[in-house]
Design a protein around this motif. Sequence first.
Motif, short mmCIF file in Angstrom:
data_model
loop_
_atom_site.label_atom_id
_atom_site.label_comp_id
_atom_site.label_asym_id
_atom_site.label_seq_id
_atom_site.Cartn_x
_atom_site.Cartn_y
_atom_site.Cartn_z
N VAL A 1 36.33 45.28 15.01
CA VAL A 1 36.11 43.85 14.71
C VAL A 1 36.22 43.10 16.06
CG1 VAL A 1 36.54 43.74 12.12
CG2 VAL A 1 38.21 43.32 13.66
N LYS A 2 35.48 42.00 16.11
CA LYS A 2 35.76 41.02 17.27
C LYS A 2 35.84 39.66 16.91
CE LYS A 2 31.25 40.37 19.25
NZ LYS A 2 30.38 40.74 20.69
N VAL A 3 36.67 39.08 17.75
CA VAL A 3 36.99 37.53 17.59
C VAL A 3 35.95 37.14 18.43
CG1 VAL A 3 38.33 35.68 17.86
CG2 VAL A 3 39.43 37.84 16.79
N ALA A 4 34.85 36.16 17.99
CA ALA A 4 33.84 35.67 18.89
C ALA A 4 33.50 34.38 18.21
CB ALA A 4 32.74 36.53 18.92
N PHE A 5 32.78 33.42 19.23
CA PHE A 5 32.16 32.25 18.75
C PHE A 5 30.79 32.75 18.00
CE2 PHE A 5 34.99 30.98 21.66
CZ PHE A 5 35.39 29.77 21.29
#
Length: 141
Positions: free
Chosen positions: A96-100
């Motif tokens: 998973v990735k933390v992104a805008f």
Amino acid sequence: MGFKVNTRDFDRFVASYKRNLDRAIPKALNRSAEKAVETIVDRTSRGVGLLGGFKRYSRDYADYRKEKGRGTKPDLNFSGRMLSNLGVERVNNTKVKVAFSRKEEENKAKQVGKKRPFIGVRPQEIKFITDAFRRQFERNL
């Protein structure tokens, strides 16, 4: 002295455990990424970035914020759109990735991050995120 193992029951147990594991890992990854987002937003709202307290706003910008009814303590929050747009994006079952989600907010964060780095996890925050993963993983296993 000996014992018997029913291989059919054992195979079913292993298959069931594997299915549970395949479901638990993505949920736990998602929860740990959500915890990372919560940590970033909370830390930022307190005026703290990756390297400690944020650099003060310029006098002109602080006056502008005051005029608009905002505080002068750097918290990177004027309209609330940038930080509220930070979220979790699932890449696959193991990543998973933390992104805008909006490019406009991502560009704004990049610009702000040059003077006041805030995207990322500090060493002392890693434990909270790994604990969130572990708790969610154990709950779903």
